[in-house]
Design a protein around this motif. Structure first.
Motif, mmCIF file in Angstrom:
data_model
loop_
_atom_site.group_PDB
_atom_site.id
_atom_site.type_symbol
_atom_site.label_atom_id
_atom_site.label_comp_id
_atom_site.label_asym_id
_atom_site.label_seq_id
_atom_site.Cartn_x
_atom_site.Cartn_y
_atom_site.Cartn_z
ATOM 1 N N UNK A 197 0.551 -1.063 -0.227
ATOM 2 C CA UNK A 197 -0.362 0.366 0.013
ATOM 3 C C UNK A 197 0.856 1.419 -0.030
ATOM 4 N N UNK A 198 2.119 1.518 0.098
ATOM 5 C CA UNK A 198 2.835 2.099 0.336
ATOM 6 C C UNK A 198 3.737 2.638 -0.985
ATOM 7 N N UNK A 225 -1.323 6.194 -4.238
ATOM 8 C CA UNK A 225 -2.129 6.719 -4.577
ATOM 9 C C UNK A 225 -2.376 8.216 -5.412
ATOM 10 N N UNK A 226 -2.763 8.671 -6.355
ATOM 11 C CA UNK A 226 -2.822 9.667 -7.476
ATOM 12 C C UNK A 226 -3.929 10.758 -7.145
ATOM 13 N N UNK A 227 -5.299 10.003 -6.897
ATOM 14 C CA UNK A 227 -6.117 10.711 -6.838
ATOM 15 C C UNK A 227 -7.059 10.427 -5.284
ATOM 16 N N UNK A 239 -5.581 6.710 -2.869
ATOM 17 C CA UNK A 239 -5.449 7.282 -1.261
ATOM 18 C C UNK A 239 -6.522 6.805 -0.230
ATOM 19 N N UNK A 240 -7.735 6.865 -0.306
ATOM 20 C CA UNK A 240 -9.404 6.666 0.894
ATOM 21 C C UNK A 240 -8.946 5.073 1.290
ATOM 22 N N UNK A 241 -8.575 4.875 0.133
ATOM 23 C CA UNK A 241 -9.270 3.280 -0.428
ATOM 24 C C UNK A 241 -8.013 2.756 0.338
ATOM 25 N N UNK A 242 -6.413 3.334 0.335
ATOM 26 C CA UNK A 242 -5.666 2.686 0.985
ATOM 27 C C UNK A 242 -5.570 2.474 1.972
ATOM 28 N N UNK A 243 -6.038 4.197 2.579
ATOM 29 C CA UNK A 243 -6.195 3.906 3.827
ATOM 30 C C UNK A 243 -7.129 3.062 4.674
ATOM 31 N N UNK A 244 -8.358 3.059 4.435
ATOM 32 C CA UNK A 244 -8.721 2.020 4.880
ATOM 33 C C UNK A 244 -8.271 0.634 4.723
ATOM 34 N N UNK A 245 -7.882 0.367 3.068
ATOM 35 C CA UNK A 245 -7.651 -0.882 3.141
ATOM 36 C C UNK A 245 -5.964 -1.192 4.670
ATOM 37 N N UNK A 279 -1.367 12.359 6.826
ATOM 38 C CA UNK A 279 -1.453 13.682 6.441
ATOM 39 C C UNK A 279 -2.273 13.403 4.715
ATOM 40 N N UNK A 280 -3.325 13.909 5.164
ATOM 41 C CA UNK A 280 -3.950 13.973 3.681
ATOM 42 C C UNK A 280 -2.629 15.164 2.584
ATOM 43 N N UNK A 281 -2.191 15.398 3.487
ATOM 44 C CA UNK A 281 -1.330 16.837 2.012
ATOM 45 C C UNK A 281 -0.536 16.181 1.727
ATOM 46 N N UNK A 282 -0.005 15.091 2.469
ATOM 47 C CA UNK A 282 1.429 14.776 1.915
ATOM 48 C C UNK A 282 1.673 13.157 1.788
ATOM 49 N N UNK A 283 0.450 13.033 1.587
ATOM 50 C CA UNK A 283 -0.016 11.177 1.962
ATOM 51 C C UNK A 283 1.172 10.629 2.640
#
Length: 124
Positions: free
Chosen positions: A17-18, A63-65, A69-75, A109-113
């Motif tokens: 995921x990274x 993730x780019x979009x 990003x949110x899907x990978x955070x949830x996973x 941090x959403x700003x820089x993933x």
């Protein structure tokens, strides 16, 4: 394409995921807890024990979009959701297994993933 150090927790490969894993903190040993009693010169050691070990690392999530990003955070959240210790293994020490649990706030941090994962190894 740069290689990401492989990190597994239980049966899940977190590093999938990274984009990167950095700043891995596996300090030397665990902390010591000493119970002492003062005497005229110095102290008497009543008990001595080792505390838990903490392991943490920083990551940059894939993730780019926002949806990716949110899907990978949830996973990632589902991968580390455990009430039992699971094996935490880093590729640079493949024969060492840390039986760990997530500990404290898991930052992101959403700003820089980027974020930090922190684990506690109860056995030290």
């Amino acid at each position: 394409m740069s290689k990401v150090i492989k990190v597994t927790y239980g049966d899940n490969i977190l590093s999938d995921l990274f984009e990167s894993v950095t700043n891995i903190k596996r300090d030397i040993g665990s902390g010591w807890n000493n119970n002492t009693q003062a005497k005229k010169e110095g102290v008497d050691v009543i008990t001595s024990s080792r505390g838990p070990r903490n392991i943490s690392f920083d990551y940059l999530i894939k993730g780019t979009f926002f949806s990716e990003i949110n899907a990978n955070k949830q996973r990632l959240a589902s991968y580390i959701n455990s009430e039992d210790t699971l094996g935490l293994v880093f590729e640079d020490e493949p024969n060492k297994v840390w039986y760990a649990l997530p500990d404290g706030e898991q930052s992101f941090s959403t700003e820089n993933k980027s974020g930090t994962l922190t684990f506690i190894v109860p056995e030290g």
